[in-house]
Design a protein around this motif. Sequence first.
Motif, PDB file in Angstrom:
ATOM      1  N   ARG A 119      41.606   5.677  10.098  1.00  0.00           N
ATOM      2  CA  ARG A 119      41.484   6.872  10.938  1.00  0.00           C
ATOM      3  C   ARG A 119      40.389   6.687  11.981  1.00  0.00           C
ATOM      4  N   LEU A 120      39.299   6.062  11.582  1.00  0.00           N
ATOM      5  CA  LEU A 120      38.231   5.809  12.538  1.00  0.00           C
ATOM      6  C   LEU A 120      38.716   4.877  13.643  1.00  0.00           C
ATOM      7  N   ALA A 121      39.427   3.818  13.267  1.00  0.00           N
ATOM      8  CA  ALA A 121      39.939   2.868  14.256  1.00  0.00           C
ATOM      9  C   ALA A 121      40.888   3.550  15.228  1.00  0.00           C
ATOM     10  N   VAL A 122      41.797   4.381  14.717  1.00  0.00           N
ATOM     11  CA  VAL A 122      42.765   5.069  15.574  1.00  0.00           C
ATOM     12  C   VAL A 122      42.061   6.070  16.481  1.00  0.00           C
ATOM     13  N   GLY A 123      41.156   6.870  15.909  1.00  0.00           N
ATOM     14  CA  GLY A 123      40.475   7.888  16.706  1.00  0.00           C
ATOM     15  C   GLY A 123      39.662   7.308  17.837  1.00  0.00           C
ATOM     16  N   THR A 124      38.912   6.247  17.562  1.00  0.00           N
ATOM     17  CA  THR A 124      38.094   5.647  18.612  1.00  0.00           C
ATOM     18  C   THR A 124      38.944   4.902  19.638  1.00  0.00           C
ATOM     19  N   ALA A 125      40.030   4.268  19.188  1.00  0.00           N
ATOM     20  CA  ALA A 125      40.930   3.597  20.135  1.00  0.00           C
ATOM     21  C   ALA A 125      41.606   4.618  21.034  1.00  0.00           C
ATOM     22  N   THR A 126      41.969   5.770  20.491  1.00  0.00           N
ATOM     23  CA  THR A 126      42.565   6.841  21.290  1.00  0.00           C
ATOM     24  C   THR A 126      41.580   7.322  22.345  1.00  0.00           C
ATOM     25  N   ALA A 127      40.332   7.514  21.947  1.00  0.00           N
ATOM     26  CA  ALA A 127      39.312   7.985  22.879  1.00  0.00           C
ATOM     27  C   ALA A 127      39.098   6.992  24.015  1.00  0.00           C
TER      28      ALA A 127
END
Length: 460
Positions: A119-127
């Motif tokens: 979730r951290l990887a996805v959230g930061t990549a999205t940002a």
Amino acid sequence: MTASSALRGSDPAFIGPYRIVRRLGAGGQGIVYLGTDDAGTQVAVKVLRPEIAADETTRSRFAREVAIAQRVASFCTAQFLAADLWSDPPYIVTEYVDGPSLQEEVARNGPRTGAALHRLAVGTATALTAIHEAGLVHRDFKPGNVLLGADGPRVIDFGIARALDATATVSSQVVGTPAYMAPEQIKGAEIGPAADVFAWGAVVAFAATGRSPFAADSTHAVLYRVIGGEPDIAGVPDPLRALVARCLAKEPAERPTMREVLMWLLGSADSPDRETGPRSHAVAARRRSRRTLYAAVAGAAVLALAGGAALWLTNGAGSAAKETGGGTTAGRATTVARTTSSPQVSTPSRLPRTLTGVWEGVLAQSNGTNRPMTVVIRPNARTLVSYPSLGCAGLLTVVRRDADGQFVLRETIVKGTKCTRQGRLTMRPGDGKLLLTYFPNGSGDEMAYSATATLYRKGV
């Protein structure tokens, strides 16, 4: 309130119209305070270094960067709210995220694992994808600039590092944190979005292992390892480790884009390989899957037509990949405000032929989830939409085109049970992309849900 967060005698009671409550932190860019506006809403107020306002050129450049940053989608970032660079002292105001930084959380509770790491990887990549699509480069992405709010990770301090570069010669400081800076950044070469990709790989490695992949005993040794040494990512779990390795490539051209990273994390790209990487896999996948994509989405539409073509011709609008029940959850800062429709100037039956092709991207939902989205626009044929991770597919029909060039579409989902059947989409063609906003049809709690997406045309 801890001693470190208490106001000091030199701290102001007000900064602009904002009442100052306490300190949140301090660093090379300035001091950050917790403040409140006239309505009592909590905000983060950052007082910038005095040299930011040293001359008109610097202030004007900083103002331009902040204006661009205010356009960044806020679903995984701390939104810019205001700025006064002509104030004494100059300051910027952003959304307040109540949560520790990734740096603090890992120091306190250890590395992240399993679903929390993903979730951290996805959230930061999205940002970072959203930041890049706004025309910005973060340039100082690090664990301290990722805040872990109750609704997920938020990236902060984007849009100001480039302006701070203009004052680096005055302050004799390097903008960035050595252990998370790309080689080209250290060498003083041109910096682009690929530098953020490198930093993302280093930050994810830190989250998974509790240390920078270039950790060393001195700053000089860290810089040496970044430029010429191999990263230590042994503790990053597979298959994420292969993706992180590609992001940490020394040459910017060898790294994937943030959008490619995000699509792989969401499961719509092949697993990365150390020799070819996500970028090469994505290109190959595009060429292999074009026919099957058309066939799969069109096949769903044909099957639905056989069972009930009349459904497509109703006045109800379709849904954008909202999971059943998800739209009743008041989401994060992604909720898109309703606005008055632009004057109607035409009612075309099809989208322009110039938009023909397969468009892919990520739907960012206000209930906090992200889903891959595909739109197939064909000449003299119906426009198809699908949400692969939910098993949903359907049809987009043009309702009208507004005076400002925006299309209003209705969507009907004809395959899959995890998507709301009807909804309304607006589509605005941009420079090589489609900007979408979605609301479901209906009333009451359902209307609290919304979503946004940026789609890109797939290469041949």
